[in-house]
Write an enzyme that holds these catalytic residues in place. Structure first.
Site, PDB file in Angstrom:
ATOM      1  N   GLY A 214       2.087   2.328  10.806  1.00  0.00           N
ATOM      2  CA  GLY A 214       3.061   3.408  10.677  1.00  0.00           C
ATOM      3  C   GLY A 214       3.732   3.791  11.990  1.00  0.00           C
ATOM      4  O   GLY A 214       4.393   4.824  12.075  1.00  0.00           O
TER       5      GLY A 214
ATOM      6  N   GLY B 241       2.611  -1.100   4.365  1.00  0.00           N
ATOM      7  CA  GLY B 241       2.677   0.318   4.020  1.00  0.00           C
ATOM      8  C   GLY B 241       4.122   0.756   3.851  1.00  0.00           C
ATOM      9  O   GLY B 241       4.744   0.564   2.805  1.00  0.00           O
ATOM     10  N   GLY B 242       4.681   1.334   4.907  1.00  0.00           N
ATOM     11  CA  GLY B 242       6.024   1.917   4.842  1.00  0.00           C
ATOM     12  C   GLY B 242       7.071   1.015   4.207  1.00  0.00           C
ATOM     13  O   GLY B 242       7.860   1.462   3.364  1.00  0.00           O
TER      14      GLY B 242
ATOM     15  N   ASN C   4       0.872  -1.176   0.000  1.00  0.00           N
ATOM     16  CA  ASN C   4       0.000   0.000   0.000  1.00  0.00           C
ATOM     17  C   ASN C   4       0.909   1.227   0.000  1.00  0.00           C
ATOM     18  O   ASN C   4       1.484   1.578   1.028  1.00  0.00           O
ATOM     19  CB  ASN C   4      -0.897  -0.039   1.252  1.00  0.00           C
ATOM     20  CG  ASN C   4      -1.714   1.225   1.405  1.00  0.00           C
ATOM     21  OD1 ASN C   4      -1.779   2.055   0.494  1.00  0.00           O
ATOM     22  ND2 ASN C   4      -2.352   1.382   2.566  1.00  0.00           N
ATOM     23  N   TRP C   5       1.036   1.831  -1.172  1.00  0.00           N
ATOM     24  CA  TRP C   5       1.982   2.950  -1.299  1.00  0.00           C
ATOM     25  C   TRP C   5       1.415   4.259  -0.741  1.00  0.00           C
ATOM     26  O   TRP C   5       2.118   5.272  -0.703  1.00  0.00           O
ATOM     27  CB  TRP C   5       2.400   3.127  -2.769  1.00  0.00           C
ATOM     28  CG  TRP C   5       3.164   1.958  -3.333  1.00  0.00           C
ATOM     29  CD1 TRP C   5       3.494   0.802  -2.679  1.00  0.00           C
ATOM     30  CD2 TRP C   5       3.677   1.820  -4.667  1.00  0.00           C
ATOM     31  NE1 TRP C   5       4.180  -0.039  -3.524  1.00  0.00           N
ATOM     32  CE2 TRP C   5       4.315   0.560  -4.755  1.00  0.00           C
ATOM     33  CE3 TRP C   5       3.659   2.642  -5.805  1.00  0.00           C
ATOM     34  CZ2 TRP C   5       4.922   0.107  -5.933  1.00  0.00           C
ATOM     35  CZ3 TRP C   5       4.263   2.194  -6.980  1.00  0.00           C
ATOM     36  CH2 TRP C   5       4.899   0.933  -7.027  1.00  0.00           C
ATOM     37  N   LYS C   6       0.142   4.250  -0.371  1.00  0.00           N
ATOM     38  CA  LYS C   6      -0.506   5.449   0.198  1.00  0.00           C
ATOM     39  C   LYS C   6      -0.227   6.663  -0.689  1.00  0.00           C
ATOM     40  O   LYS C   6      -0.174   6.528  -1.910  1.00  0.00           O
ATOM     41  CB  LYS C   6      -0.058   5.655   1.649  1.00  0.00           C
ATOM     42  CG  LYS C   6      -0.297   4.415   2.493  1.00  0.00           C
ATOM     43  CD  LYS C   6      -0.133   4.662   3.980  1.00  0.00           C
ATOM     44  CE  LYS C   6      -0.385   3.351   4.724  1.00  0.00           C
ATOM     45  NZ  LYS C   6      -0.333   3.509   6.177  1.00  0.00           N
TER      46      LYS C   6
ATOM     47  N   SER D 132       2.965  -2.066  10.423  1.00  0.00           N
ATOM     48  CA  SER D 132       4.411  -2.146  10.684  1.00  0.00           C
ATOM     49  C   SER D 132       5.012  -3.512  10.372  1.00  0.00           C
ATOM     50  O   SER D 132       5.912  -3.980  11.074  1.00  0.00           O
ATOM     51  CB  SER D 132       4.725  -1.721  12.127  1.00  0.00           C
ATOM     52  OG  SER D 132       4.337  -0.376  12.340  1.00  0.00           O
TER      53      SER D 132
ATOM     54  N   GLU E 239      -5.802  -4.798  10.363  1.00  0.00           N
ATOM     55  CA  GLU E 239      -4.782  -3.784  10.619  1.00  0.00           C
ATOM     56  C   GLU E 239      -5.117  -3.021  11.899  1.00  0.00           C
ATOM     57  O   GLU E 239      -5.904  -2.065  11.858  1.00  0.00           O
ATOM     58  CB  GLU E 239      -4.714  -2.798   9.454  1.00  0.00           C
ATOM     59  CG  GLU E 239      -4.370  -3.429   8.129  1.00  0.00           C
ATOM     60  CD  GLU E 239      -3.789  -2.413   7.167  1.00  0.00           C
ATOM     61  OE1 GLU E 239      -2.673  -2.636   6.681  1.00  0.00           O
ATOM     62  OE2 GLU E 239      -4.434  -1.374   6.921  1.00  0.00           O
TER      63      GLU E 239
ATOM     64  N   GLU F  25      -7.220   4.841   7.544  1.00  0.00           N
ATOM     65  CA  GLU F  25      -6.985   6.255   7.227  1.00  0.00           C
ATOM     66  C   GLU F  25      -8.207   6.845   6.519  1.00  0.00           C
ATOM     67  O   GLU F  25      -8.579   8.007   6.741  1.00  0.00           O
ATOM     68  CB  GLU F  25      -5.707   6.398   6.376  1.00  0.00           C
ATOM     69  CG  GLU F  25      -4.465   6.182   7.242  1.00  0.00           C
ATOM     70  CD  GLU F  25      -3.260   5.627   6.512  1.00  0.00           C
ATOM     71  OE1 GLU F  25      -3.212   5.665   5.270  1.00  0.00           O
ATOM     72  OE2 GLU F  25      -2.343   5.133   7.213  1.00  0.00           O
TER      73      GLU F  25
ATOM     74  N   HIS G 230      -9.696   1.294   4.445  1.00  0.00           N
ATOM     75  CA  HIS G 230      -8.473   1.492   5.226  1.00  0.00           C
ATOM     76  C   HIS G 230      -8.777   2.443   6.397  1.00  0.00           C
ATOM     77  O   HIS G 230      -9.574   3.368   6.245  1.00  0.00           O
ATOM     78  CB  HIS G 230      -7.369   2.061   4.326  1.00  0.00           C
ATOM     79  CG  HIS G 230      -6.032   2.031   4.991  1.00  0.00           C
ATOM     80  ND1 HIS G 230      -5.652   2.979   5.906  1.00  0.00           N
ATOM     81  CD2 HIS G 230      -5.011   1.159   4.904  1.00  0.00           C
ATOM     82  CE1 HIS G 230      -4.442   2.682   6.350  1.00  0.00           C
ATOM     83  NE2 HIS G 230      -4.033   1.575   5.763  1.00  0.00           N
TER      84      HIS G 230
END
Ligand code: PGA
Length: 258
Positions: free
Chosen positions: A175, A236-237, A11-13, A215, A169, A99, A97
């Site tokens: 994150g 993600g990250g 997930n490159w956000k 994470s 999640e 977010e 998600h």
């Protein structure tokens, strides 16, 4: 050995320009080649979807969008639709998600409509669920997570839900560098599968892939993926660089082969 093929999703956000997206996609495609024992998808920003699709051509890496509207087309300024996602070559779409739920007001009802619309168009939803830190500390984790799963799949039977993927999640792990302990993740994943078995039937529930997200990194991927109901990762990250994402893909391959 489970028959569920592991899925590692990036997930490159809201990261990466067109050129950066192409570069990252190229590195992942060259590692995955024509296919590995685990499935791999990447989720760039909407403006990079077409370019990344081109870059991935000839590789087995799939393309995911990060959101969609539920309508096919119409007066919905700023939105994308399942029809357009299919048109650009997305096989998957991340939905609900945390977010989007927290920052953009997405509701369970909207999430359900998006899941249903994607399934009609044969785009695989990656349905995200997860509790906040306050909810975890109040002992509400399972109520919250199972409630989200139920709401998003309400009125849809096993046939309609077909290839649905779920991503657990925990919000406090996203994150933050804080990962759920592998056994805590397993507890929630097992509870999701058990509830799906009650609601939609055991054989479908057995086939559903439930990813863990929050994470995930090379150093914890193997332990998480060793859990019986952790069928992959939504990353993600650590999906933003090949140095981190490729070792996680390799952990997915090890799970597939274990
Ligand atoms: P993270 O994000 O891996 O950076 O924690 C996961 C996600 O939000 O999907």
């Amino acid at each position: 050995m489970t028959s569920r093929r592991p899925l590692i999703a990036g997930n490159w956000k809201l990261h990466k320009t067109l050129a950066e997206s192409r570069e990252l996609a190229r590195a992942i495609a060259s590692h995955v080649g024509s296919g590995l024992a685990c499935e791999v998808v990447v989720g760039p920003v909407a403006t990079s979807l077409a370019a990344v699709k081109n870059t991935l051509a000839g590789s087995a890496v799939g393309l995911a969008a990060q959101n969609t509207h539920w309508e096919d087309s119409g007066a919905f300024t700023g939105e994308l639709s399942p029809v357009l996602l299919l048109d650009v070559g997305c096989g998957h779409c991340i939905i609900g998600h945390s977010e989007r739920r927290q920052l953009f007001g997405e509701t369970d009802a909207g999430v359900r409509k998006k899941v249903a619309a994607l399934l009609v168009h044969k785009v695989v939803p990656i349905l995200c669920v997860g509790e906040s830190l306050e909810q975890r500390e109040a002992g509400q984790t399972l109520d919250v997570v199972l409630g989200q799963v139920e709401a998003a799949t309400e009125g849809l039977d096993a046939v309609a839900l077909g290839p649905l993927v779920i991503a657990y999640e925990p919000i406090w792990a996203i994150g933050t560098g804080r990962t759920a302990k592998a056994e805590d993740a397993q507890e929630v994943h097992g509870a999701i599968r058990a509830r799906l078995a009650e609601l939609k039937g055991e054989s479908w529930a057995d086939s559903v892939r439930i990813l863990y997200g929050g994470s995930v990194k090379p150093s914890n991927a193997d332990e998480l993926l060793a859990q019986p109901d952790v069928d992959g990762a939504l990353v993600g990250g650590a999906s933003l660089s090949p140095d981190n994402f490729i070792p996680i893909i390799d952990a997915g391959v090890r799970r597939a082969e274990s």
